[in-house]
Motif scaffolding. Structure first.
Motif, PDB file in Angstrom:
ATOM      1  N   ALA A 199       0.857  -1.186   0.000  1.00  0.00           N
ATOM      2  CA  ALA A 199       0.000   0.000   0.000  1.00  0.00           C
ATOM      3  C   ALA A 199       0.890   1.231   0.000  1.00  0.00           C
ATOM      4  CB  ALA A 199      -0.922  -0.006   1.215  1.00  0.00           C
ATOM      5  N   LYS A 200       0.610   2.176  -0.928  1.00  0.00           N
ATOM      6  CA  LYS A 200       1.448   3.360  -1.061  1.00  0.00           C
ATOM      7  C   LYS A 200       0.618   4.627  -0.914  1.00  0.00           C
ATOM      8  CE  LYS A 200       4.793   1.123  -4.158  1.00  0.00           C
ATOM      9  NZ  LYS A 200       5.466   1.188  -5.481  1.00  0.00           N
ATOM     10  N   ASP A 201       1.328   5.713  -0.562  1.00  0.00           N
ATOM     11  CA  ASP A 201       0.726   7.045  -0.449  1.00  0.00           C
ATOM     12  C   ASP A 201      -0.567   6.990   0.364  1.00  0.00           C
ATOM     13  OD1 ASP A 201       0.503   9.752  -0.777  1.00  0.00           O
ATOM     14  OD2 ASP A 201      -0.487   9.615  -2.729  1.00  0.00           O
ATOM     15  N   ILE A 202      -0.439   6.526   1.587  1.00  0.00           N
ATOM     16  CA  ILE A 202      -1.601   6.328   2.466  1.00  0.00           C
ATOM     17  C   ILE A 202      -1.908   7.629   3.199  1.00  0.00           C
ATOM     18  CG2 ILE A 202      -2.494   4.980   4.398  1.00  0.00           C
ATOM     19  CD1 ILE A 202      -0.173   2.931   3.603  1.00  0.00           C
ATOM     20  N   SER A 203      -3.155   8.000   3.208  1.00  0.00           N
ATOM     21  CA  SER A 203      -3.583   9.190   3.950  1.00  0.00           C
ATOM     22  C   SER A 203      -4.638   8.790   4.970  1.00  0.00           C
ATOM     23  CB  SER A 203      -4.133  10.261   3.010  1.00  0.00           C
ATOM     24  OG  SER A 203      -5.344   9.848   2.429  1.00  0.00           O
TER      25      SER A 203
END
Length: 564
Positions: A199-203
């Protein structure tokens, strides 16, 4: 005037971009100057051929949606220059979902020179799991081509991430008790990737109901989480005194780069809940094939899945005291003099009493950071309960905190949080507690002491300057009284930091959990002695041996007693 006519030739190189969507070639015209005639041969060699995916997870596997690269050194070992070089790249195993250029133009390479060549490869979301096999050949305009070489690497089909809140807990400023309007509250939450993909660029975005305000940030970012990795997020908020409701719902929205493996969830805390201290957990897992997902948690295993026995015993009573924060009540003490995790110990033992050991809530007397007045008052209360129960009372007394021996008499004392170590006469003599609990007939009195009475402590003793430990004398027990102590002689009673409990209390709770409370006192003590002796050395590099004190009146009868 003489004129010289320079001739140009047109060479068309087919530069083919293979994609998962179609296998057609896109051609690009490249104009190249006239090829000089060779005066000596060029000798082209390919060396240091490697595949890397350093822009991805760097595991030498080209995963779906990942960029990779084939690189090598091209050397001209000949006496002649090499002209109009092109790199031909072919994949022979038929792996679908790979984007790469089949032919690339690289210009000239002079004699005895070299250059690094990089060939980018991208795996789309449709890539197959398999083994890609690439052949590479360098074409030279005068026919001095390199020998072909091959490179193989594995490809991995798409694996989706799966973001979850694996655990969460609310804490007020004191990390205990109940939420109070007008005071800050902390939400500690573990975000974990429980899928098999990265999982990438998690906000993470928090939002509050009316009359609840954020104290600091509401928006958090995590660059990436690999399978089984987790991060702990601390979000602090402030409910004002106009807040209306029995619960405070905090909305959490989690998104990631694919836009479909996040979630929205509401986390609520009741204004009536008793709040526990929590442990920060951060799991870092290396991805190696299929990853086993271990759900991350804020609490120890003994604080979850507490067994429940519905049958209550109205004659059973429990006095539970967790004295941890001595430095808050005594000037001149630092936090090292506190009894680490004593509050967690007492809170968890209370839950086991009410859920597993059949003690009615109204019969549980529970105190955190108890003062001298409170401790004496509650022991006297138990004395009167036993007196007026016509021999039917079953008493459980649990204490986690500091203990010290008198240097002269060697008698052991338990210490309220407001009594200094140098003022031992204001502490409570352990023998006096035993006398109070056995003054009148009872069915059973069980004492659990997660404290040492040698002058040591979980971090440091209440008397930090006193380095000599003292072996306390044994107390005299009467009636149906039995005492489980955390340590023996001059040993210290130590914590287990990973479990956020005293070592003794952890194994006490673990035995109750595993047996559902149906465990004999003999088996319980045998298990405690075996597990604590071994694991104290493993965990703390020190010996700790539980001890058992038994009244003469119960002889061997105690062995068959059961906790529930």
């Amino acid at each position: 005037m003489k004129y010289c006519l320079l001739a140009f030739c047109l060479i068309v190189f087919p530069i083919n971009f293979i994609s998962a969507q179609n296998a057609q070639s896109d051609y690009k015209d490249v104009y190249i100057s006239k090829i000089p005639k060779p005066v000596a041969p060029a000798i082209l060699e390919i060396s240091n051929l490697i595949f890397i995916d350093k822009d991805g997870n760097n595991d030498k596997i080209l995963d779906a949606n990942e960029n990779g690269e084939i690189s090598f050194d091209l050397v001209n070992r000949g006496k002649g220059d090499a002209y109009n070089l092109s790199i031909e790249l072919q994949e022979s195993n038929g792996i679908e979902g790979l984007n790469f250029s089949r032919k690339l133009y690289e210009g000239n390479l002079n004699s005895k020179k070299s250059k690094e060549i990089k060939l980018p490869i991208f795996a789309t979301s449709d890539v197959q799991t398999g083994k890609a096999k690439f052949s590479i050949k360098v074409i030279e305009a005068n026919g001095f081509d390199s020998d072909p070489v091959e490179v193989s690497f594995f490809t991995q089909s798409f694996k989706n991430p799966d973001l979850k809140i694996s655990d969460y807990a609310f804490n007020n400023v004191e990390a205990q008790g109940k939420i109070t309007l007008g005071h800050s509250v902390n939400l500690k939450m573990i975000i974990q990737n429980q899928g098999q993909g990265v999982a990438k660029d998690i906000s993470i975005l928090f939002s509050n109901p009316p009359n609840v305000f954020q104290v600091d940030e509401t928006h958090f970012r995590i660059e990436q989480l690999r399978p089984n990795e987790s991060r702990t997020i601390d979000y602090e908020f402030l409910p004002n005194k106009r807040y209306v409701g029995n619960e405070i719902p905090i909305e959490v929205e989690v998104n990631e780069s694919f836009g479909k493996y996040g979630f929205k969830k509401s986390l609520s805390v009741s204004l009536e809940d008793n709040l526990l201290k929590t442990l920060r957990v951060d799991i870092d897992a290396q991805r190696q094939g299929e990853v086993t997902i271990n759900k991350a948690s804020l609490n120890s295993d003994v604080d979850r899945d507490i067994p429940t026995n519905k049958k209550l015993n109205s004659n059973r009573y429990a006095l539970i005291i967790g004295n941890e924060e001595y430095s808050k009540f005594q000037s001149g003490l630092n936090s090292e003099s506190n009894v680490e995790f004593a509050i967690n110990d007492a809170q968890s033992f209370k839950l086991y009493c009410s859920k597993t050991l059949g003690v009615p809530e109204s019969n549980i007397f529970y105190f955190i950071n108890a003062t001298s007045g409170t401790m004496n008052q509650e022991v006297n209360k138990l004395n009167k309960i036993i007196k007026n129960s016509e021999g039917q009372a079953e008493i459980i007394f649990y204490y986690a905190g500091h203990g010290l021996p008198d240097e002269q008499s060697k008698e052991a004392y338990v210490f309220p949080v407001d009594v200094a170590g140098v003022d031992i006469q204001s502490a409570i003599k352990l023998q006096d507690i035993y006398t109070k609990l056995s003054e009148f007939p009872s069915k059973r009195v069980t004492v659990f002491l997660d404290a040492c009475f040698s002058g040591g402590g979980r971090n440091q003793g209440l008397l930090a300057a006193r380095m000599i430990k003292t072996k306390p004398v044994s107390e005299v027990l009467n009636g149906n009284l039995i005492v489980f102590t955390a340590s023996s002689g001059s040993e210290s009673s130590l914590p287990w930091k990973e479990k956020q409990h005293g070592l003794f209390t952890y194994y006490l709770l673990k035995n109750i959990q595993n047996s559902n409370g149906n465990i004999s006192y003999q088996e319980l003590f045998n298990n405690l002695k075996r597990d604590i002796k071994l694991n104290s050395v493993i965990v703390n590099s020190k010996e700790q041996t539980p001890n058992l004190l038994i009244s003469n009146q119960i002889s061997s009868d105690w062995k068959d007693w059961s906790l529930y």
